[in-house]
Design a protein around this motif. Structure first.
Motif, PDB file in Angstrom:
ATOM      1  N   LYS A  96       0.822  -1.207   0.000  1.00  0.00           N
ATOM      2  CA  LYS A  96       0.000   0.000   0.000  1.00  0.00           C
ATOM      3  C   LYS A  96       0.848   1.245   0.000  1.00  0.00           C
ATOM      4  N   TYR A  97       1.892   1.280   0.841  1.00  0.00           N
ATOM      5  CA  TYR A  97       2.712   2.483   0.937  1.00  0.00           C
ATOM      6  C   TYR A  97       3.993   2.269   0.154  1.00  0.00           C
ATOM      7  N   ARG A  98       4.045   2.802  -1.034  1.00  0.00           N
ATOM      8  CA  ARG A  98       5.196   2.637  -1.909  1.00  0.00           C
ATOM      9  C   ARG A  98       6.196   3.756  -1.655  1.00  0.00           C
ATOM     10  N   ARG A  99       7.467   3.472  -1.903  1.00  0.00           N
ATOM     11  CA  ARG A  99       8.513   4.474  -1.765  1.00  0.00           C
ATOM     12  C   ARG A  99       9.155   4.709  -3.122  1.00  0.00           C
ATOM     13  N   LEU A 100       9.673   5.882  -3.315  1.00  0.00           N
ATOM     14  CA  LEU A 100      10.409   6.173  -4.547  1.00  0.00           C
ATOM     15  C   LEU A 100      11.845   5.693  -4.364  1.00  0.00           C
ATOM     16  N   TRP A 101      12.108   4.430  -4.735  1.00  0.00           N
ATOM     17  CA  TRP A 101      13.421   3.851  -4.455  1.00  0.00           C
ATOM     18  C   TRP A 101      14.444   4.215  -5.511  1.00  0.00           C
ATOM     19  N   TRP A 102      14.043   4.850  -6.550  1.00  0.00           N
ATOM     20  CA  TRP A 102      15.029   5.292  -7.532  1.00  0.00           C
ATOM     21  C   TRP A 102      14.555   6.566  -8.158  1.00  0.00           C
ATOM     22  N   GLY A 103      15.438   7.484  -8.398  1.00  0.00           N
ATOM     23  CA  GLY A 103      15.097   8.720  -9.056  1.00  0.00           C
ATOM     24  C   GLY A 103      15.635   8.751 -10.457  1.00  0.00           C
ATOM     25  N   ALA A 104      15.020   9.546 -11.313  1.00  0.00           N
ATOM     26  CA  ALA A 104      15.533   9.730 -12.660  1.00  0.00           C
ATOM     27  C   ALA A 104      16.735  10.648 -12.645  1.00  0.00           C
ATOM     28  N   ALA A 105      17.080  11.203 -11.490  1.00  0.00           N
ATOM     29  CA  ALA A 105      18.179  12.138 -11.454  1.00  0.00           C
ATOM     30  C   ALA A 105      19.193  11.784 -10.385  1.00  0.00           C
ATOM     31  N   ALA A 106      18.865  12.012  -9.117  1.00  0.00           N
ATOM     32  CA  ALA A 106      19.821  11.781  -8.050  1.00  0.00           C
ATOM     33  C   ALA A 106      19.085  11.357  -6.812  1.00  0.00           C
ATOM     34  N   SER A 341       3.135  10.390   1.579  1.00  0.00           N
ATOM     35  CA  SER A 341       2.049   9.402   1.544  1.00  0.00           C
ATOM     36  C   SER A 341       0.876   9.930   0.726  1.00  0.00           C
ATOM     37  N   SER A 342       1.193  10.558  -0.408  1.00  0.00           N
ATOM     38  CA  SER A 342       0.171  11.160  -1.276  1.00  0.00           C
ATOM     39  C   SER A 342      -0.437  10.093  -2.178  1.00  0.00           C
TER      40      SER A 342
END
Length: 405
Positions: A96-106, A341-342
């Protein structure tokens, strides 16, 4: 012995070598070299010592590496999983609560929670591997643009207008400044008592900054309008807002400032606050950064203190007050999308406004939540990359973003 890190100083073999800021910069440089494959064996050992040692201070990894290469991405994920072991595993996308584990930048490496935060601009053309995004062309981010409607109905396209005086309205001269913002200045010799109204309209894919006749400053977000008088007379200074605006109000104890947003009224003397009042959102949110405001909704009256947010339910009209991260509410003004948590639907609405695209769902609205921050200066492909890696599958057809089942 490896490098032992603390909040104040860094030591190697019990000898002081650098302060926190110096160390932070040092490992940013090494991180970039590591990702680009240009790191020397000695630097690699130093970086590995740090990398495998717990830390208190966040470290920015620069954006100049080739973020479009899937190999870098997978390599970093594997390294992170190895570093944190299975004590803080990478959160599966189905949760349910996903994290941004990789960015397109840094990314920022935060040892306590091992979050990856987007920090700097990058615009990869496609997402990596099996999650490739179907992009026939890219969409640039929004820019400073607005349309000013004068009291006589004449319209001025501000982003293409020359700097200098654009018009006279009552007792005010309308001046476009060198930084592109708009300012209303008193014009000596004009003594008209007629109250004239102007309207600033921000299209999707735009934002703009305005200084009102009393010196108050307003930042308007995409798909917003502000109606205001060209001079403030009477007992109060009143403006009407749709969409979203951040206000820094010039103090005047004898003439309170009033923001009307639908059925909501925000009354202030001198303060800074954000009002989000989009018609397609479930609530109107007023977030106070400094000073104090009164929120008036029907017979309800609430007073906010800094760090609080008043939420007006658009269906029930009920006003609730909560503590909040005020900086999150104004992240758009500072050039960031910032999520905590949006839910996905809200995130996609923000993306739609800023990139001037239509979002179409072929199935249900994706469930789950996003936590992280993304630069609004990124091209759309970079944001879509983040959404794909967060479990949202999509494709872009001209100005239509199709969310796939």
């Amino acid at each position: 012995m490896g490098i032992r890190l603390s909040r104040l100083t860094y030591y190697k073999d019990d000898a002081f070598i650098m302060n926190q800021e110096e160390a932070k910069h040092r490992y940013e440089v090494l991180a970039e070299k590591w990702l680009k494959g240009t790191i020397t064996p000695e630097e690699a050992r130093e970086y590995a010592d740090w990398y495998n040692t717990s830390q208190d201070a966040p470290v920015d990894i620069p954006a100049s590496f080739a973020a479009s290469e899937a190999a870098h991405e997978q390599r970093m994920l594997r390294q992170m999983e190895e570093r944190i072991g299975m004590h803080t595993p990478i959160v599966p996308l189905v949760q349910k609560y996903r994290r941004l584990w990789w960015g397109a930048a840094a990314l920022l490496v935060l040892a306590a929670g091992s979050y990856f935060w987007l920090q700097q601009q990058a615009a990869p053309a496609t997402a990596p591997g099996n999650d490739e995004i179907a992009l026939q062309y890219d969409v640039p981010p929004g820019t400073n643009k607005a349309v000013l409607t004068l009291s006589n109905g004449r319209q001025i396209i501000l982003d293409s207008a020359a700097n200098g005086t654009l018009a006279l309205q009552g007792n005010a001269s309308i001046v476009k400044q060198d930084d592109g913002s708009l300012t209303y200045l008193d014009t000596p010799g004009n003594n008209t008592h007629e109250v004239l109204y102007n309207t600033m309209s921000i299209p999707k894919g735009g934002q703009y900054q305005l200084t009102l006749p009393d010196g108050s400053r307003v930042w308007l977000n995409a798909a917003s309008t502000l109606k205001y008088p060209t001079s403030f007379t009477g007992k109060e200074r009143s403006v009407e807002l749709t969409g979203e605006g951040y206000f820094e109000i010039a103090p005047d104890a004898h003439q309170p400032f009033l923001v009307k947003a639908g059925s909501l009224q925000v009354k202030v003397l001198g303060t800074s606050f954000n009002v989000m009042a989009y018609a397609d959102e479930k609530s109107i949110n007023t977030t106070l950064l400094s000073g104090a405001v009164k929120v008036l909704q029907g017979t309800q009256e609430k007073t906010l203190t800094p760090g609080q947010q008043a939420t007006v339910d658009n269906q029930t009209g009920l006003v609730t007050i909560n503590e909040t991260e005020a900086e999150q509410a104004i992240a758009w003004k500072d050039g960031m999308f910032r999520f905590s948590s949006s839910n996905m639907a809200m995130v996609l609405r923000q993306v739609s406004r800023w990139y001037d695209i239509e979002v179409v769902y072929q199935g249900k609205v994706p469930q789950g939540h996003i936590t992280g921050k993304v630069p609004r200066s990124m091209k759309l492909s970079g944001v879509l990359r983040v959404l794909e890696l967060s479990g949202v599958h999509c494709k872009l057809e001209k100005n239509k973003l199709i969310i796939l089942p």
